[in-house]
Design a protein around this motif. Structure first.
Motif, PDB file in Angstrom:
ATOM      1  N   PRO A  80       0.589  -1.044  -0.393  1.00 36.06           N
ATOM      2  CA  PRO A  80       0.255   0.178   0.206  1.00 36.06           C
ATOM      3  C   PRO A  80       0.250   1.540  -0.027  1.00 36.06           C
ATOM      4  O   PRO A  80       0.297   2.111  -0.897  1.00 36.06           O
ATOM      5  CB  PRO A  80      -0.409  -0.216   1.300  1.00 36.06           C
ATOM      6  CG  PRO A  80       0.546  -1.001   2.260  1.00 36.06           C
ATOM      7  CD  PRO A  80       0.812  -2.016   0.882  1.00 36.06           C
ATOM      8  N   ASN A  81       2.098   1.427   0.764  1.00 33.80           N
ATOM      9  CA  ASN A  81       2.915   2.602   0.757  1.00 33.80           C
ATOM     10  C   ASN A  81       3.695   2.461  -0.720  1.00 33.80           C
ATOM     11  O   ASN A  81       5.139   2.134  -0.177  1.00 33.80           O
ATOM     12  CB  ASN A  81       3.786   3.050   1.784  1.00 33.80           C
ATOM     13  CG  ASN A  81       4.222   4.070   2.155  1.00 33.80           C
ATOM     14  OD1 ASN A  81       4.490   4.893   1.398  1.00 33.80           O
ATOM     15  ND2 ASN A  81       3.591   4.521   3.424  1.00 33.80           N
ATOM     16  N   ILE A  82       3.425   2.809  -1.608  1.00 29.61           N
ATOM     17  CA  ILE A  82       4.380   2.997  -2.861  1.00 29.61           C
ATOM     18  C   ILE A  82       5.753   3.572  -2.950  1.00 29.61           C
ATOM     19  O   ILE A  82       6.857   3.358  -2.918  1.00 29.61           O
ATOM     20  CB  ILE A  82       3.612   3.272  -4.496  1.00 29.61           C
ATOM     21  CG1 ILE A  82       2.773   1.898  -4.294  1.00 29.61           C
ATOM     22  CG2 ILE A  82       4.907   3.591  -5.414  1.00 29.61           C
ATOM     23  CD1 ILE A  82       3.121   0.296  -4.114  1.00 29.61           C
ATOM     24  N   SER A  83       5.406   5.273  -2.575  1.00 25.08           N
ATOM     25  CA  SER A  83       6.369   5.721  -2.379  1.00 25.08           C
ATOM     26  C   SER A  83       7.730   5.295  -1.031  1.00 25.08           C
ATOM     27  O   SER A  83       9.250   5.515  -1.341  1.00 25.08           O
ATOM     28  CB  SER A  83       6.038   7.597  -1.657  1.00 25.08           C
ATOM     29  OG  SER A  83       5.832   7.745  -2.053  1.00 25.08           O
ATOM     30  N   ALA A 109      -4.114  -2.182  -8.822  1.00 23.89           N
ATOM     31  CA  ALA A 109      -4.997  -1.996  -8.845  1.00 23.89           C
ATOM     32  C   ALA A 109      -6.329  -1.827  -9.640  1.00 23.89           C
ATOM     33  O   ALA A 109      -6.353  -2.252 -10.066  1.00 23.89           O
ATOM     34  CB  ALA A 109      -4.408   0.032  -9.487  1.00 23.89           C
ATOM     35  N   ALA A 110      -7.632  -1.509  -8.779  1.00 19.80           N
ATOM     36  CA  ALA A 110      -8.368  -2.009  -8.845  1.00 19.80           C
ATOM     37  C   ALA A 110      -9.461  -1.094  -9.384  1.00 19.80           C
ATOM     38  O   ALA A 110     -10.729  -1.246 -10.326  1.00 19.80           O
ATOM     39  CB  ALA A 110      -9.391  -2.627  -7.989  1.00 19.80           C
ATOM     40  N   THR A 111      -9.210   0.576 -10.380  1.00 22.62           N
ATOM     41  CA  THR A 111     -10.361   1.537 -10.121  1.00 22.62           C
ATOM     42  C   THR A 111      -8.907   2.873 -10.299  1.00 22.62           C
ATOM     43  O   THR A 111      -7.960   2.384 -10.423  1.00 22.62           O
ATOM     44  CB  THR A 111     -10.565   2.036  -9.131  1.00 22.62           C
ATOM     45  OG1 THR A 111      -9.570   2.869  -8.324  1.00 22.62           O
ATOM     46  CG2 THR A 111     -11.529   0.966  -8.198  1.00 22.62           C
ATOM     47  N   ALA A 112      -9.705   3.676 -11.546  1.00 19.03           N
ATOM     48  CA  ALA A 112      -9.589   4.757 -12.110  1.00 19.03           C
ATOM     49  C   ALA A 112      -8.677   5.021 -10.844  1.00 19.03           C
ATOM     50  O   ALA A 112      -7.662   5.859 -11.748  1.00 19.03           O
ATOM     51  CB  ALA A 112     -10.306   5.043 -12.797  1.00 19.03           C
ATOM     52  N   HIS A 116      -5.001   6.290 -11.006  1.00 16.31           N
ATOM     53  CA  HIS A 116      -4.540   7.398 -11.024  1.00 16.31           C
ATOM     54  C   HIS A 116      -3.512   7.995  -9.617  1.00 16.31           C
ATOM     55  O   HIS A 116      -2.369   9.353 -10.214  1.00 16.31           O
ATOM     56  CB  HIS A 116      -5.686   8.792 -11.419  1.00 16.31           C
ATOM     57  CG  HIS A 116      -6.293   9.206 -12.545  1.00 16.31           C
ATOM     58  ND1 HIS A 116      -5.523   9.467 -13.577  1.00 16.31           N
ATOM     59  CD2 HIS A 116      -7.548   8.775 -12.964  1.00 16.31           C
ATOM     60  CE1 HIS A 116      -6.243   9.435 -15.018  1.00 16.31           C
ATOM     61  NE2 HIS A 116      -7.690   8.947 -14.512  1.00 16.31           N
ATOM     62  N   SER A 117      -3.882   7.745  -8.967  1.00 13.59           N
ATOM     63  CA  SER A 117      -3.039   7.778  -7.639  1.00 13.59           C
ATOM     64  C   SER A 117      -1.462   7.327  -7.900  1.00 13.59           C
ATOM     65  O   SER A 117       0.004   7.979  -7.640  1.00 13.59           O
ATOM     66  CB  SER A 117      -3.306   7.146  -6.539  1.00 13.59           C
ATOM     67  OG  SER A 117      -4.695   8.043  -6.088  1.00 13.59           O
ATOM     68  N   VAL A 128       7.268  -0.807 -14.420  1.00 18.84           N
ATOM     69  CA  VAL A 128       6.431  -0.991 -12.906  1.00 18.84           C
ATOM     70  C   VAL A 128       4.703  -1.487 -13.488  1.00 18.84           C
ATOM     71  O   VAL A 128       4.359  -1.581 -15.362  1.00 18.84           O
ATOM     72  CB  VAL A 128       5.238   0.969 -12.745  1.00 18.84           C
ATOM     73  CG1 VAL A 128       4.303   0.308 -11.900  1.00 18.84           C
ATOM     74  CG2 VAL A 128       6.497   1.185 -11.591  1.00 18.84           C
ATOM     75  N   PHE A 129       4.263  -2.525 -13.631  1.00 20.52           N
ATOM     76  CA  PHE A 129       3.115  -3.377 -13.775  1.00 20.52           C
ATOM     77  C   PHE A 129       1.925  -3.265 -12.621  1.00 20.52           C
ATOM     78  O   PHE A 129       1.893  -2.790 -11.545  1.00 20.52           O
ATOM     79  CB  PHE A 129       3.774  -5.281 -13.938  1.00 20.52           C
ATOM     80  CG  PHE A 129       4.330  -5.595 -14.898  1.00 20.52           C
ATOM     81  CD1 PHE A 129       3.801  -5.312 -16.574  1.00 20.52           C
ATOM     82  CD2 PHE A 129       5.875  -5.220 -14.853  1.00 20.52           C
ATOM     83  CE1 PHE A 129       5.115  -5.923 -17.304  1.00 20.52           C
ATOM     84  CE2 PHE A 129       6.567  -5.462 -15.647  1.00 20.52           C
ATOM     85  CZ  PHE A 129       5.989  -5.855 -17.023  1.00 20.52           C
ATOM     86  N   VAL A 130       0.689  -3.229 -13.617  1.00 21.83           N
ATOM     87  CA  VAL A 130      -0.143  -2.951 -12.270  1.00 21.83           C
ATOM     88  C   VAL A 130      -1.340  -3.735 -12.503  1.00 21.83           C
ATOM     89  O   VAL A 130      -1.410  -3.878 -14.067  1.00 21.83           O
ATOM     90  CB  VAL A 130      -0.761  -1.298 -13.484  1.00 21.83           C
ATOM     91  CG1 VAL A 130      -2.399  -1.423 -12.083  1.00 21.83           C
ATOM     92  CG2 VAL A 130      -0.135  -0.113 -12.942  1.00 21.83           C
ATOM     93  N   GLU A 131      -1.107  -4.202 -11.849  1.00 19.76           N
ATOM     94  CA  GLU A 131      -2.578  -5.821 -12.099  1.00 19.76           C
ATOM     95  C   GLU A 131      -4.151  -4.931 -11.741  1.00 19.76           C
ATOM     96  O   GLU A 131      -4.087  -4.131 -10.415  1.00 19.76           O
ATOM     97  CB  GLU A 131      -1.872  -6.512 -10.696  1.00 19.76           C
ATOM     98  CG  GLU A 131      -3.051  -8.086 -10.984  1.00 19.76           C
ATOM     99  CD  GLU A 131      -2.934  -9.088  -9.517  1.00 19.76           C
ATOM    100  OE1 GLU A 131      -3.713  -9.590  -9.044  1.00 19.76           O
ATOM    101  OE2 GLU A 131      -2.235  -9.174  -9.465  1.00 19.76           O
TER     102      GLU A 131
END
Length: 293
Positions: A80-83, A109-112, A116-117, A128-131
């Protein structure tokens, strides 16, 4: 002897996820396996070692004994804490000076709004791969990634039958990625070359289920890249007859379609970049059993 097309399909394709179910190995065993695979005759098919950011210290303790003179590429699973995780990754890379290099981050990431975040974070130089979920049409989520350096990730299975996506959903995902120009990777449930019913875990009393073959997935991606329609891509994903495929030095023939080596190469370099598997030996050994290697 393997056909050239098999080599193109599987070159550095199998990201080793031995820490994850159903293998769920401890760190010492998973790291030792990866070190062994890097030096085996089929090392050309091996991709990155997959490790959660939260377990990097544990990884260091085991891997530092085995790395030798080589350089290991890693893909880190973020939380949850990508930074914070980016800082941990940067410090890890500096500390190890090329012996280990995390060049890829995988997140969900499940939502738009969640995507965007993610896009607001400075993630260079990481890939970066976004599931994303694919039960609903993934095109709106994938469209957000258009023109960015972010890539998509799809979950293709798990340890329960309901973890496997419908073939039409998976075909739709592949076509949507091509449409918006987004590269992707897949993960889970891809231990076997060909689609069939298999045990879902390594337990003797494991439930069974229909699993996708990684050859089915790679060739379906190539067909999507080549411009085939959704129904045809779905048929490739569902193909269960090895006789339907002919692996040649010039490409792959599936029933009436021919996929050239150029298309296979482009697919792997620009579209479906890898797939995660908790086993490396199983996918490769079964190719030998099918006499494709």
């Amino acid at each position: 002897m393997s056909a050239h097309s098999i080599r193109l399909l599987l070159h550095n394709a199998i990201d080793y996820a031995g820490l994850f179910p159903p293998a769920a190995l401890d760190m010492a065993e998973a790291v030792a396996n990866y070190a062994q695979y890097r030096n085996c005759p089929n090392a050309w098919a091996l991709g990155r070692f997959i490790v959660p950011v939260a377990r990097l210290r544990e990884f260091e303790d085991e891997a530092i004994k085995l790395v030798g003179d080589g350089s290991w590429k890693l893909s880190a699973l973020g939380g949850p804490n990508i930074s914070l995780e980016q800082r941990i990754i940067a410090e890890f890379n500096v500390k190890h000076g090329g012996r280990f290099m995390i060049d890829t981050l995988e997140v969900k990431a499940a939502t738009a709004s969640e995507i965007h975040s993610l896009l607001s974070l400075p993630v260079a130089p990481l890939h970066v791969f976004v599931e994303i979920p694919i039960v609903e049409d993934p095109l709106p989520l994938l469209a957000i990634l258009r023109g960015t350096k972010y890539r998509a990730k799809v979950r293709t299975g798990g340890v329960t039958p309901d973890a496997f996506p419908e073939s039409d959903h998976l075909a739709r995902f592949l076509l949507a990625c091509v449409q918006v120009g987004v590269s992707c990777k897949a993960t889970a449930g891809l231990h076997h070359p060909l689609r069939a019913i298999y045990r879902l875990t390594y337990k003797p009393d494991s439930a069974k289920g229909k699993m996708y073959g990684y050859l089915n997935l790679l060739l379906a991606a190539a067909c999507a890249w080549q411009g085939l329609a959704s129904d045809e891509i779905k048929r490739v994903l569902e193909e269960e007859a090895i006789e339907a495929f002919e692996f040649l030095d010039t490409g792959v023939r599936w029933r009436t379609h021919h996929i050239s080596n150029d298309v296979l190469r482009e697919t792997r370099e620009h579209f479906l970049l890898s797939f995660g598997s908790c086993s490396f030996r199983e996918p490769v050994d079964e190719l030998h059993q099918l006499r494709l290697l």
